[in-house]
Every structure is written in structure tokens, then in C-alpha cells.
Design an enzyme around this catalytic site. Structure first.
Site, PDB file in Angstrom:
ATOM      1  N   CYS A  81       0.827  -1.204   0.000  1.00 34.61           N
ATOM      2  CA  CYS A  81       0.000   0.000   0.000  1.00 34.61           C
ATOM      3  C   CYS A  81       0.861   1.254   0.000  1.00 34.61           C
ATOM      4  CB  CYS A  81      -0.904  -0.004   1.224  1.00 34.61           C
ATOM      5  SG  CYS A  81      -1.830   1.532   1.456  1.00 34.61           S
ATOM      6  N   PHE A 151     -11.702  -1.478   5.925  1.00 32.77           N
ATOM      7  CA  PHE A 151     -10.629  -1.864   6.840  1.00 32.77           C
ATOM      8  C   PHE A 151      -9.293  -1.583   6.156  1.00 32.77           C
ATOM      9  CE2 PHE A 151     -14.249  -4.831   7.290  1.00 32.77           C
ATOM     10  CZ  PHE A 151     -14.741  -4.366   8.507  1.00 32.77           C
ATOM     11  N   THR A 152      -8.796  -0.379   6.311  1.00 35.38           N
ATOM     12  CA  THR A 152      -7.632   0.076   5.556  1.00 35.38           C
ATOM     13  C   THR A 152      -6.373   0.129   6.428  1.00 35.38           C
ATOM     14  OG1 THR A 152      -8.056   2.414   6.082  1.00 35.38           O
ATOM     15  CG2 THR A 152      -9.129   1.515   4.119  1.00 35.38           C
ATOM     16  N   VAL A 153      -5.250   0.203   5.752  1.00 34.41           N
ATOM     17  CA  VAL A 153      -3.971   0.535   6.378  1.00 34.41           C
ATOM     18  C   VAL A 153      -3.488   1.838   5.759  1.00 34.41           C
ATOM     19  CG1 VAL A 153      -3.282  -1.802   6.962  1.00 34.41           C
ATOM     20  CG2 VAL A 153      -2.799  -0.952   4.671  1.00 34.41           C
ATOM     21  N   SER A 169      -2.968   8.490   6.480  1.00 34.81           N
ATOM     22  CA  SER A 169      -1.510   8.504   6.328  1.00 34.81           C
ATOM     23  C   SER A 169      -0.927   9.917   6.342  1.00 34.81           C
ATOM     24  CB  SER A 169      -1.112   7.804   5.028  1.00 34.81           C
ATOM     25  OG  SER A 169      -1.608   8.501   3.892  1.00 34.81           O
TER      26      SER A 169
END
Length: 337
Positions: A81, A151-153, A169
Site C-alpha cells: 500500500c 478496513f484500511t492501512v 496517512s
């Protein structure tokens, strides 16, 4: 016939494209047939990114709920990602490896989202040693049992309150840039968002985010020719603009290496043929140290240029200054993990 064709593909086989897509998955991408999981585009065929849900801040203000402390926070990322990639870069540049823990999900996203694996199962993966979760989704439900978003990073986790501090981020890298300076005095004053350059950084971040960082997704997830053309033209106009900037400057803003370079680099490195993704990942793991190698393998990451149909031009062949800049930024990395 329109000048840009949505179905246009390079010579790379679809089988190869699918293989690499599983490695370099977009921020929200999944492989489930569950209703809505793969529905990236709106009814008009355009992809619109959802806003991040957790937006708290770590601050040095007295009485702050989230204060900078050694060992209190844990960062969850995926090497696949680009949004998460930028956070681990700043974490390393600011010397926070021993201050903020790290877990890395498996590159492959399935029906339950990002999952954790061991390093033996997936090289580069780091299991969740804080919550012992099997999937990133478990962290979201632990922070908010009623959570209904994606459901992210990245995810920045607070071990003290057992909750998510932030999953945006751009905000996480700003926190890493300053709020731990008293905890890690060795990098105090080292900033990638210098005050006198902030207006310029904010300005360039804005259009790069819209047309390049997010632009590749707006092209790749478009489901109509009109939506594709609407976004592929601004993408390459912005790449032309970046090429012009970098033909006269070492870095994007005032010949100074800033967060603007970091934010753009994690997109470009997934685009450039001669900065092969395996190089980027090895470099992120720290296995290359400060030695830079630029090899041109027989295969390359087809996600942005191929599968995402961002193939009007090639950075390797058409943007020599962007390529020079990308290699130069790569050599700044050292050990990022």
C-alpha cells in the site's frame, strides 16, 4: 475513436498482471465476491475515495489523551500500500523504530480484508504482537464495535487505550515528523515539513494527491470510458508538470527534500519499470542498506501502467527527470523498517 481507451492493455499478459495485482494491491482492494467489496466505482463510473474514519492526534499538549511516549503506539502497514508505505518511511527517517512498534500484513487481501501472516509464510510480513489479531478488521471492531467503513492501512494503534488513534496517512506522517522530538532527541529539528515551506508543500500536495496519488486509482477503477478519460488526462498533465519541475530542481519544493517527495515517491516507485517493486520492497525491509541498484528485470509491476491502464506514457522512457528524482529519493532510504 477516443484518444485514451479504457480497455487498452500493454503486452504484459493478464495472467502476469493478475499475479502482480495481488502483490501490489490498491489501498482498499479485496478479492471477495461479497456484495460491495469490489464495487469501487459510483453509478457514474467514477471512483471516489472514502475519507479516513479515525482522525485523533498525538500531541504534546498538557492532559492530551494521546501523548508521545516510548512503546505506547503501534503502526500497522502493508508493503503493498503506497499510503501505508509513506508512514513507515517517516517513522524510520525520524528514528522511531524503537519508539513505535510495527506489524506488516500479508500482501494478499481476501474476503476478510488484510490478514496477518508469519515471515515464513510471507517474506516481509510481521504478525500482530499487540492484539494477536488475524485480520486488520479485528482492530477496527475493537476500536469501534459499530464500525461500518473499510478496513484500511495504515493504522496507528494506542496500546494504553486499546484503540485506533488515526488511519489517515497524511496525518500520521505529520505526527511522526514532530511530536516525538523530545522522545528521540537525535532527530529533533529534522523536519520534512519546514514551516517556511509549508504553503508550497501544501499546494503541491493538493494537486499531486488529486491527480497522481489518487489519480491512478480513479483511472484504474473507472468503469466507463467517460470516467476514465476524465481522470487519465489530468494524470498525465500532472506528470508532465512534475517532469518540468524536476527538470529545474533536485526535489519538488525549493530544492529541499520534504514530505512532498515522500508522498509522491511511494506512488512513482510502483509505476517505474527500472525501480522494480522487488527493489522497493527489499529497500523498505532494509536489506539493501545505502547501496542503490538499478536493474531492469524482464517483468515489471503492471498495476499502474498496465492493470490500472495508466499507460499513455512510460516514466522510464518519457519522464527522465522523474526517473532521476525517483532513483535519488531511493538512495536516501537506508534502513526503513
Amino acid at each position: 475513436m477516443p484518444p485514451y481507451i479504457l480497455s487498452r492493455l500493454p503486452s504484459t499478459s493478464l495472467r502476469t498482471a493478475t499475479r502482480f495485482l495481488s502483490i501490489h494491491k490498491p489501498k482498499h482492494m479485496a478479492t471477495s465476491t461479497q456484495s460491495g467489496i469490489l464495487k469501487w466505482a459510483s453509478t457514474d463510473g467514477e471512483f471516489r475515495r472514502h475519507n479516513s474514519s479515525f482522525r485523533s492526534q498525538i500531541t504534546t499538549e498538557p492532559g492530551a489523551r494521546f501523548a508521545p511516549e516510548i512503546g505506547r503506539y503501534h503502526l500497522y502497514i502493508s508493503w503493498a500500500c503506497p499510503w501505508a508505505h509513506r508512514t513507515v518511511i517517516v517513522r524510520a527517517f525520524k528514528g522511531l523504530q524503537d519508539v513505535i512498534g510495527l506489524s506488516v500484513v500479508d500482501y494478499l487481501m481476501l474476503d476478510k480484508g488484510w490478514k496477518f501472516s508469519t515471515a515464513d509464510e510471507t517474506p516481509g510480513a510481521i504478525p500482530d504482537t499487540v492484539n494477536n489479531a488475524q485480520y486488520i478488521r479485528e482492530l477496527y471492531f475493537k476500536a469501534d464495535p459499530e464500525y461500518s467503513g473499510r478496513f484500511t492501512v495504515p493504522v496507528l494503534w494506542d496500546k494504553k487505550h486499546s484503540t485506533i488513534v488515526n488511519n489517515e496517512s497524511s496525518e500520521i506522517i505529520r505526527m511522526f515528523n514532530t511530536v516525538f522530538d523530545d522522545v528521540v532527541p537525535q532527530t529533533r529539528g529534522l523536519t520534512y515539513y519546514p514551516e517556511h515551506l509549508r504553503p508550497e508543500i501544501d499546494s503541491i500536495n493538493e494537486w499531486i494527491y488529486d491527480t497522481v496519488n489518487n489519480g491512478v486509482y480513479k483511472c484504474g477503477f473507472a468503469t466507463t470510458q467517460a470516467a476514465y478519460e476524465k481522470n487519465v488526462v489530468p494524470l498525465f498533465k500532472s506528470l508532465d508538470r512534475l517532469e518540468e519541475i524536476l527538470s529545474k530542481n533536485e526535489f519538488l519544493v525549493a530544492n529541499t527534500f520534504t514530505e512532498a517527495d515522500i508522498r509522491l515517491w511511494t506512488t512513482i516507485v510502483r509505476y517505474v519499470h527500472t525501480l522494480h517493486p522487488s527493489f522497493a520492497l527489499k529497500f523498505a525491509y532494509g536489506s539493501l542498506g545505502l547501496t542503490c541498484h538499478y536493474t531492469v528485470p524482464n517483468s515489471f509491476d503492471p498495476v499502474y501502467h498496465g492493470h490500472f491502464k495508466c499507460n499513455v506514457k512510460s516514466i522510464e522512457k518519457d519522464y527522465p527527470n522523474i526517473l532521476r528524482w525517483a532513483r535519488q529519493v531511493s538512495c536516501k532510504g537506508g534502513r526503513w523498517a
